[in-house]
Design a protein around this motif. Structure first.
Motif, mmCIF file in Angstrom:
data_model
loop_
_atom_site.group_PDB
_atom_site.id
_atom_site.type_symbol
_atom_site.label_atom_id
_atom_site.label_comp_id
_atom_site.label_asym_id
_atom_site.label_seq_id
_atom_site.Cartn_x
_atom_site.Cartn_y
_atom_site.Cartn_z
ATOM 1 N N GLY A 176 69.220 -4.517 32.923
ATOM 2 C CA GLY A 176 70.431 -4.089 33.612
ATOM 3 C C GLY A 176 70.911 -2.724 33.152
ATOM 4 O O GLY A 176 71.229 -1.849 33.971
ATOM 5 N N ALA A 177 70.951 -2.529 31.834
ATOM 6 C CA ALA A 177 71.395 -1.240 31.297
ATOM 7 C C ALA A 177 70.410 -0.132 31.673
ATOM 8 O O ALA A 177 70.813 1.002 31.953
ATOM 9 N N ALA A 178 69.118 -0.460 31.700
ATOM 10 C CA ALA A 178 68.115 0.541 32.061
ATOM 11 C C ALA A 178 68.318 1.018 33.494
ATOM 12 O O ALA A 178 68.170 2.209 33.784
ATOM 13 N N HIS A 179 68.665 0.107 34.385
ATOM 14 C CA HIS A 179 68.906 0.500 35.776
ATOM 15 C C HIS A 179 70.078 1.476 35.861
ATOM 16 O O HIS A 179 70.033 2.467 36.600
ATOM 17 N N ARG A 180 71.126 1.214 35.110
ATOM 18 C CA ARG A 180 72.283 2.120 35.117
ATOM 19 C C ARG A 180 71.915 3.475 34.526
ATOM 20 O O ARG A 180 72.350 4.526 35.027
ATOM 21 N N LEU A 181 71.123 3.477 33.472
ATOM 22 C CA LEU A 181 70.693 4.743 32.874
ATOM 23 C C LEU A 181 69.852 5.559 33.854
ATOM 24 O O LEU A 181 70.026 6.776 33.969
ATOM 25 N N ILE A 182 68.939 4.887 34.539
ATOM 26 C CA ILE A 182 68.093 5.600 35.500
ATOM 27 C C ILE A 182 68.946 6.204 36.610
ATOM 28 O O ILE A 182 68.739 7.361 37.014
ATOM 29 N N GLY A 183 69.916 5.443 37.101
ATOM 30 C CA GLY A 183 70.790 5.973 38.134
ATOM 31 C C GLY A 183 71.609 7.157 37.669
ATOM 32 O O GLY A 183 71.941 8.056 38.460
ATOM 33 N N GLY A 235 68.806 -1.872 44.334
ATOM 34 C CA GLY A 235 68.547 -3.005 43.465
ATOM 35 C C GLY A 235 69.389 -2.943 42.219
ATOM 36 O O GLY A 235 70.131 -1.980 41.977
ATOM 37 N N ARG A 236 69.278 -3.961 41.403
ATOM 38 C CA ARG A 236 70.144 -4.055 40.230
ATOM 39 C C ARG A 236 69.394 -4.138 38.913
ATOM 40 O O ARG A 236 69.999 -3.972 37.872
ATOM 41 N N ARG A 237 68.118 -4.439 38.966
ATOM 42 C CA ARG A 237 67.403 -4.659 37.710
ATOM 43 C C ARG A 237 66.123 -3.838 37.665
ATOM 44 O O ARG A 237 65.546 -3.481 38.691
ATOM 45 N N VAL A 238 65.707 -3.569 36.455
ATOM 46 C CA VAL A 238 64.464 -2.852 36.198
ATOM 47 C C VAL A 238 63.550 -3.785 35.413
ATOM 48 O O VAL A 238 64.004 -4.487 34.500
ATOM 49 N N ARG A 239 62.292 -3.774 35.756
ATOM 50 C CA ARG A 239 61.328 -4.516 34.945
ATOM 51 C C ARG A 239 60.942 -3.632 33.765
ATOM 52 O O ARG A 239 60.456 -2.510 33.960
ATOM 53 N N VAL A 240 61.146 -4.130 32.549
ATOM 54 C CA VAL A 240 60.910 -3.344 31.335
ATOM 55 C C VAL A 240 59.729 -3.939 30.573
ATOM 56 O O VAL A 240 59.668 -5.146 30.340
ATOM 57 N N GLU A 241 58.818 -3.071 30.180
ATOM 58 C CA GLU A 241 57.655 -3.491 29.394
ATOM 59 C C GLU A 241 57.565 -2.621 28.145
ATOM 60 O O GLU A 241 57.650 -1.391 28.228
ATOM 61 N N LEU A 242 57.422 -3.250 26.998
ATOM 62 C CA LEU A 242 57.232 -2.513 25.752
ATOM 63 C C LEU A 242 55.764 -2.117 25.626
ATOM 64 O O LEU A 242 54.873 -2.955 25.701
ATOM 65 N N ALA A 271 59.641 4.782 20.343
ATOM 66 C CA ALA A 271 59.156 3.673 21.159
ATOM 67 C C ALA A 271 58.716 4.233 22.497
ATOM 68 O O ALA A 271 59.205 5.270 22.953
ATOM 69 N N VAL A 272 57.784 3.544 23.131
ATOM 70 C CA VAL A 272 57.360 3.864 24.492
ATOM 71 C C VAL A 272 57.533 2.601 25.329
ATOM 72 O O VAL A 272 57.027 1.531 24.961
ATOM 73 N N LEU A 273 58.267 2.732 26.428
ATOM 74 C CA LEU A 273 58.496 1.632 27.353
ATOM 75 C C LEU A 273 57.956 2.014 28.726
ATOM 76 O O LEU A 273 57.725 3.189 29.003
ATOM 77 N N ARG A 274 57.802 1.006 29.580
ATOM 78 C CA ARG A 274 57.492 1.256 30.980
ATOM 79 C C ARG A 274 58.603 0.643 31.820
ATOM 80 O O ARG A 274 58.931 -0.537 31.653
ATOM 81 N N HIS A 275 59.198 1.442 32.695
ATOM 82 C CA HIS A 275 60.215 0.971 33.630
ATOM 83 C C HIS A 275 59.596 0.882 35.023
ATOM 84 O O HIS A 275 59.008 1.852 35.510
ATOM 85 N N ARG A 276 59.742 -0.276 35.645
ATOM 86 C CA ARG A 276 59.227 -0.478 37.006
ATOM 87 C C ARG A 276 60.382 -0.815 37.935
ATOM 88 O O ARG A 276 61.142 -1.754 37.676
#
Length: 405
Positions: free
Chosen positions: A115-122, A130-137, A146-151
């Motif tokens: 949820g927070a990642a979606h707000r940051l991206i916006g 949409g409201r959510r981002v799929r996050v992968e470490l 750290a390296v993450l993947r946002h989908r």
């Protein structure tokens, strides 16, 4: 050598050397102590984990040690694995924190929360429905990065999280690489206060994987890309020069401490006698990648190489780029477990021959650079200790000495 009391989860025993200046170091390798400390720090004792294992050790002898752990819960608990870290610094109480609440990476907790990642991206990249981002470490090194993947549907972004003070260096390195002949991800957005950068995804497969599959880029393609980076004028960047001396002497302290009273200490003396002189006289000679090896690149669908890890780019030593690439290939070749053959060794020979033929370098000069990079890689078994890790470090020192001779 007296070893700290230590147990690797699953009953496999390892031994990590004591550090008299860090009282309590042995506890960090005692599964029972670590589990009890985890429960006290994070509350309510749950069922015992299926596996509690050391992920990473970062030890500066006489100063501090950081140990990162992974917990795998019982299968019936249906809980995701957890990562937590214990930090012990000389004269300070033990510090413990759990991913993603890393106090040294202020943007990580939000970037790792859907949820927070979606707000940051916006706010910092682009507004998406949409409201959510799929996050992968993808990767995580406590206190460092750290390296993450946002989908977001079909949109995929790679996210680098670091200490905010490191942002200018990464952005400057990105500008350098963008001017080279390598393909590179585009900076899609950034959050300076949080130390977060979003990068576009580049399709392809990792060069290390392409080696295993028998379809790596030709050495000339990699050398062409490197030349385009090396040819950039030094005045085009204000990046700090590559710190070979500091990194070498850190590795020297770590290996010396780890092998104290071990049979490999004579090999260590032989190695450092030569490498000390080289490192003390070394100086940057141009723009370079400064951490060039197969796991830092991907192969695009059209066969071209692309750099995906480039934050060290800046003033350095072009020949050291080649030496580092060769050192990683040689290390992987030495510990290759592929029953179908050794692609690293084959590519090592091809790449080394191509570089020497193209640049007409003195082989002894290239050997020194390959050796100093192998020496630094030889700390890997210490940072990720498994049963028999000292033997692996000893093998690494023999590789270094064989390269020098």
């Amino acid at each position: 050598m007296t070893a700290a009391r230590s147990v690797w989860s699953g009953g496999r025993r390892i031994a990590y050397p004591r550090d008299p200046t860090l009282a309590g170091l042995g506890n960090l390798f005692d599964t029972e102590w670590v589990w009890e400390a985890y429960c006290q720090r994070f509350g309510g004792r749950r069922s015992d984990p299926r596996r509690l294992a050391v992920r990473l050790v970062n030890h500066s002898p006489g100063r501090r040690i950081l140990v990162s752990y992974r917990i795998d819960w019982q299968r019936g608990d249906y809980l995701p694995s957890e990562y937590f870290t214990v930090l012990l610094e000389r004269g300070d109480p033990v510090e413990m924190f759990r991913y993603p609440a890393d106090p040294y990476l202020p943007g990580l907790a939000q970037a790792a929360d859907p949820g927070a990642a979606h707000r940051l991206i916006g706010r910092h990249v682009l507004v998406f429905p949409g409201r959510r981002v799929r996050v992968e470490l993808v990767r995580y090194r406590p206190r460092s990065r750290a390296v993450l993947r946002h989908r977001l549907g079909k949109v995929k972004l790679y996210v680098r999280v670091m200490r905010p003070a490191g942002m200018p260096s990464l952005l400057e390195a990105a500008q350098l690489v963008a001017r080279s002949g390598f393909a590179a991800p585009r900076v899609a957005g950034r959050w300076d206060d949080g130390g977060v950068v979003w990068l576009s995804e580049i399709p392809g497969i990792n060069v290390r994987q392409s080696l295993r599959q028998g379809n790596p880029p030709t050495p000339d393609m990699l050398l062409d890309g490197l030349e385009s980076l090396w040819s950039l004028p030094r005045h085009t960047t204000s990046a700090r020069p590559f710190g070979l001396r500091g990194r070498y002497y850190y590795a020297r302290r770590v290996i010396r401490h780890a092998l104290e009273n071990h049979r490999a200490t004579s090999a260590l003396r032989d190695t450092t006698r030569v490498l000390d002189r080289f490192v003390d006289g070394w100086a940057p000679s141009g723009i370079a990648h400064n951490d060039f090896y197969d796991d830092q690149m991907i192969v695009l669908p059209d066969g071209r190489p692309a750099l995906v890890d480039f934050e060290e780019a800046g003033p350095g030593d072009p020949m050291l780029d080649i030496g580092n690439f060769l050192a990683h290939l040689r290390w992987n070749s030495t510990f290759n477990k592929n029953p179908d053959g050794d692609p690293n060794g084959v590519y090592y020979d091809l790449f080394r021959s191509a570089a020497l033929e193209r640049y007409r370098w003195n082989e002894a000069d290239l050997n020194l650079r390959e050796a100093v990079c192998l020496f630094r890689i030889a700390t890997n078994p210490i940072r990720r200790p498994r049963p028999g890790w000292r033997n692996k470090v000893e093998t690494g020192l023999h590789l270094v000495n064989n390269t020098l001779n």
